[in-house]
Design a protein around this motif. Sequence first.
Motif, PDB file in Angstrom:
ATOM      1  N   PHE A 110       0.848  -1.188   0.000  1.00 38.05           N
ATOM      2  CA  PHE A 110       0.000   0.000   0.000  1.00 38.05           C
ATOM      3  C   PHE A 110       0.884   1.237   0.000  1.00 38.05           C
ATOM      4  O   PHE A 110       2.088   1.172   0.275  1.00 38.05           O
ATOM      5  CB  PHE A 110      -0.960   0.018   1.200  1.00 38.05           C
ATOM      6  N   SER A 111       0.279   2.362  -0.332  1.00 38.15           N
ATOM      7  CA  SER A 111       0.986   3.633  -0.372  1.00 38.15           C
ATOM      8  C   SER A 111       0.192   4.706   0.355  1.00 38.15           C
ATOM      9  O   SER A 111      -1.035   4.650   0.422  1.00 38.15           O
ATOM     10  CB  SER A 111       1.213   4.090  -1.822  1.00 38.15           C
ATOM     11  N   VAL A 112       0.905   5.674   0.888  1.00 37.79           N
ATOM     12  CA  VAL A 112       0.325   6.854   1.528  1.00 37.79           C
ATOM     13  C   VAL A 112       0.825   8.077   0.784  1.00 37.79           C
ATOM     14  O   VAL A 112       2.008   8.183   0.448  1.00 37.79           O
ATOM     15  CB  VAL A 112       0.733   6.938   3.016  1.00 37.79           C
ATOM     16  N   PHE A 113      -0.098   8.982   0.508  1.00 44.66           N
ATOM     17  CA  PHE A 113       0.229  10.160  -0.289  1.00 44.66           C
ATOM     18  C   PHE A 113      -0.283  11.411   0.405  1.00 44.66           C
ATOM     19  O   PHE A 113      -1.400  11.452   0.904  1.00 44.66           O
ATOM     20  CB  PHE A 113      -0.384   9.936  -1.671  1.00 44.66           C
ATOM     21  N   PHE A 114       0.578  12.437   0.509  1.00 47.01           N
ATOM     22  CA  PHE A 114       0.207  13.745   1.043  1.00 47.01           C
ATOM     23  C   PHE A 114      -0.040  14.684  -0.138  1.00 47.01           C
ATOM     24  O   PHE A 114       0.898  15.047  -0.857  1.00 47.01           O
ATOM     25  CB  PHE A 114       1.320  14.326   1.910  1.00 47.01           C
ATOM     26  N   GLY A 115      -1.292  15.076  -0.355  1.00 51.13           N
ATOM     27  CA  GLY A 115      -1.628  15.941  -1.483  1.00 51.13           C
ATOM     28  C   GLY A 115      -1.488  17.403  -1.107  1.00 51.13           C
ATOM     29  O   GLY A 115      -2.473  18.055  -0.749  1.00 51.13           O
ATOM     30  N   THR A 116      -0.284  17.920  -1.232  1.00 47.83           N
ATOM     31  CA  THR A 116       0.011  19.277  -0.773  1.00 47.83           C
ATOM     32  C   THR A 116       0.295  20.274  -1.890  1.00 47.83           C
ATOM     33  O   THR A 116       0.323  21.477  -1.630  1.00 47.83           O
ATOM     34  CB  THR A 116       1.233  19.255   0.152  1.00 47.83           C
ATOM     35  N   LYS A 117       0.511  19.805  -3.123  1.00 47.93           N
ATOM     36  CA  LYS A 117       1.044  20.699  -4.152  1.00 47.93           C
ATOM     37  C   LYS A 117      -0.002  21.329  -5.062  1.00 47.93           C
ATOM     38  O   LYS A 117       0.204  22.420  -5.574  1.00 47.93           O
ATOM     39  CB  LYS A 117       2.093  19.955  -4.991  1.00 47.93           C
ATOM     40  N   THR A 118      -1.128  20.655  -5.294  1.00 50.51           N
ATOM     41  CA  THR A 118      -2.104  21.226  -6.222  1.00 50.51           C
ATOM     42  C   THR A 118      -2.925  22.334  -5.588  1.00 50.51           C
ATOM     43  O   THR A 118      -3.498  23.160  -6.298  1.00 50.51           O
ATOM     44  CB  THR A 118      -3.074  20.140  -6.739  1.00 50.51           C
ATOM     45  N   ARG A 119      -3.034  22.326  -4.257  1.00 50.85           N
ATOM     46  CA  ARG A 119      -3.814  23.302  -3.487  1.00 50.85           C
ATOM     47  C   ARG A 119      -5.298  23.234  -3.823  1.00 50.85           C
ATOM     48  O   ARG A 119      -6.032  24.219  -3.705  1.00 50.85           O
ATOM     49  CB  ARG A 119      -3.303  24.742  -3.695  1.00 50.85           C
ATOM     50  N   GLN A 120      -5.762  22.049  -4.214  1.00 52.06           N
ATOM     51  CA  GLN A 120      -7.164  21.860  -4.579  1.00 52.06           C
ATOM     52  C   GLN A 120      -7.869  20.827  -3.698  1.00 52.06           C
ATOM     53  O   GLN A 120      -9.084  20.685  -3.773  1.00 52.06           O
ATOM     54  CB  GLN A 120      -7.284  21.445  -6.042  1.00 52.06           C
ATOM     55  N   GLY A 121      -7.137  20.100  -2.871  1.00 46.48           N
ATOM     56  CA  GLY A 121      -7.751  19.122  -1.989  1.00 46.48           C
ATOM     57  C   GLY A 121      -8.617  18.116  -2.740  1.00 46.48           C
ATOM     58  O   GLY A 121      -8.299  17.718  -3.867  1.00 46.48           O
ATOM     59  N   LEU A 122      -9.742  17.742  -2.119  1.00 42.34           N
ATOM     60  CA  LEU A 122     -10.636  16.778  -2.754  1.00 42.34           C
ATOM     61  C   LEU A 122     -11.265  17.309  -4.036  1.00 42.34           C
ATOM     62  O   LEU A 122     -11.719  16.526  -4.872  1.00 42.34           O
ATOM     63  CB  LEU A 122     -11.755  16.364  -1.782  1.00 42.34           C
ATOM     64  N   SER A 123     -11.298  18.621  -4.212  1.00 47.18           N
ATOM     65  CA  SER A 123     -11.908  19.190  -5.417  1.00 47.18           C
ATOM     66  C   SER A 123     -11.242  18.665  -6.677  1.00 47.18           C
ATOM     67  O   SER A 123     -11.898  18.451  -7.705  1.00 47.18           O
ATOM     68  CB  SER A 123     -11.818  20.717  -5.383  1.00 47.18           C
ATOM     69  N   ASP A 124      -9.930  18.446  -6.622  1.00 48.53           N
ATOM     70  CA  ASP A 124      -9.205  17.904  -7.761  1.00 48.53           C
ATOM     71  C   ASP A 124      -9.733  16.526  -8.140  1.00 48.53           C
ATOM     72  O   ASP A 124      -9.918  16.211  -9.315  1.00 48.53           O
ATOM     73  CB  ASP A 124      -7.724  17.807  -7.409  1.00 48.53           C
ATOM     74  N   PHE A 125      -9.991  15.693  -7.138  1.00 54.29           N
ATOM     75  CA  PHE A 125     -10.500  14.347  -7.396  1.00 54.29           C
ATOM     76  C   PHE A 125     -11.917  14.405  -7.954  1.00 54.29           C
ATOM     77  O   PHE A 125     -12.263  13.653  -8.864  1.00 54.29           O
ATOM     78  CB  PHE A 125     -10.481  13.524  -6.110  1.00 54.29           C
ATOM     79  N   TYR A 126     -12.751  15.283  -7.411  1.00 56.50           N
ATOM     80  CA  TYR A 126     -14.128  15.396  -7.898  1.00 56.50           C
ATOM     81  C   TYR A 126     -14.147  15.884  -9.344  1.00 56.50           C
ATOM     82  O   TYR A 126     -14.955  15.411 -10.161  1.00 56.50           O
ATOM     83  CB  TYR A 126     -14.922  16.359  -7.018  1.00 56.50           C
ATOM     84  N   GLN A 127     -13.297  16.813  -9.674  1.00 51.33           N
ATOM     85  CA  GLN A 127     -13.333  17.369 -11.026  1.00 51.33           C
ATOM     86  C   GLN A 127     -12.694  16.455 -12.061  1.00 51.33           C
ATOM     87  O   GLN A 127     -13.245  16.258 -13.149  1.00 51.33           O
ATOM     88  CB  GLN A 127     -12.612  18.722 -11.068  1.00 51.33           C
ATOM     89  N   ASN A 128     -11.541  15.877 -11.736  1.00 53.03           N
ATOM     90  CA  ASN A 128     -10.749  15.202 -12.753  1.00 53.03           C
ATOM     91  C   ASN A 128     -10.665  13.690 -12.612  1.00 53.03           C
ATOM     92  O   ASN A 128     -10.533  12.988 -13.610  1.00 53.03           O
ATOM     93  CB  ASN A 128      -9.330  15.778 -12.767  1.00 53.03           C
ATOM     94  N   THR A 129     -10.725  13.170 -11.415  1.00 51.00           N
ATOM     95  CA  THR A 129     -10.623  11.725 -11.229  1.00 51.00           C
ATOM     96  C   THR A 129     -11.975  11.041 -11.355  1.00 51.00           C
ATOM     97  O   THR A 129     -12.102  10.003 -12.007  1.00 51.00           O
ATOM     98  CB  THR A 129     -10.001  11.402  -9.859  1.00 51.00           C
ATOM     99  N   ARG A 130     -13.004  11.632 -10.740  1.00 53.15           N
ATOM    100  CA  ARG A 130     -14.327  10.998 -10.724  1.00 53.15           C
ATOM    101  C   ARG A 130     -14.828  10.607 -12.112  1.00 53.15           C
ATOM    102  O   ARG A 130     -15.342   9.484 -12.273  1.00 53.15           O
ATOM    103  CB  ARG A 130     -15.337  11.910 -10.028  1.00 53.15           C
ATOM    104  N   PRO A 131     -14.704  11.447 -13.154  1.00 50.96           N
ATOM    105  CA  PRO A 131     -15.262  11.050 -14.459  1.00 50.96           C
ATOM    106  C   PRO A 131     -14.604   9.816 -15.069  1.00 50.96           C
ATOM    107  O   PRO A 131     -15.172   9.190 -15.953  1.00 50.96           O
ATOM    108  CB  PRO A 131     -15.013  12.287 -15.330  1.00 50.96           C
ATOM    109  N   GLN A 132     -13.421   9.443 -14.588  1.00 53.26           N
ATOM    110  CA  GLN A 132     -12.693   8.334 -15.200  1.00 53.26           C
ATOM    111  C   GLN A 132     -12.787   7.036 -14.408  1.00 53.26           C
ATOM    112  O   GLN A 132     -12.273   6.004 -14.848  1.00 53.26           O
ATOM    113  CB  GLN A 132     -11.217   8.729 -15.351  1.00 53.26           C
TER     114      GLN A 132
END
Length: 209
Positions: A110-132
């Motif tokens: 397993f892996s652990v990831f700190f999402g600190t660089k995009t400054r978008q939090g979960l919004s990034d996942f909702y916008q770009n990951t969810r459709p795929q």
Amino acid sequence: MKFSTMVVAVIAVALVGGCSPGEAGSPSPAELSTTSGSNGPDTSDPPHSGAPKVTNPLPESVLSGSPCDALTRQQVEDALGKNAGHGELDADFAPGPTCRWSNLETGAGFSVFFGTKTRQGLSDFYQNTRPQMKVWREIPSVRGYPAVAFRFDADPESSCTVAVGIADTYDVSVAVSTPIRRRPDSDPCVPAERLAGELVGNLEQKAGR
């Protein structure tokens, strides 16, 4: 296929199913969360794209250390067994630093990831990951913080990622490979959510909560 080969970035296993992220054509987590969405990057202040607001954020200082120190040795062994290796850090991963653990004997990891660089939090996942994603599920709360679970492949044998918004502008994620299911969990997202809860609990303790 060994876990060290399968996972070269924190949530790549969950996003590409059984393929190695190093293979041509396999999307990386960074590509899926920041560049591959049909709408492109959103310049709005988060939260947006349907992501919930984080009402009681953790201070960003809890992410100041290495993700390899985010879980205790006991928590790693509970997930992977006594033969679990030490965490391997990738500080240059595009969305933020990541650490991966594996058990070469079982192929689990397993892996652990700190999402600190995009400054978008979960919004990034909702916008770009969810459709795929073939599988996308909102989790009402991981220790009081909004979260999502998703898989690139609907096959129940695929891997799963759980991303937790600990603030509107940063997040943490846990991605697990299928062999980690040492318990009879029917849903591969169950162990990912369990580890995410342990991770967030440790961060809360670091923040003095």
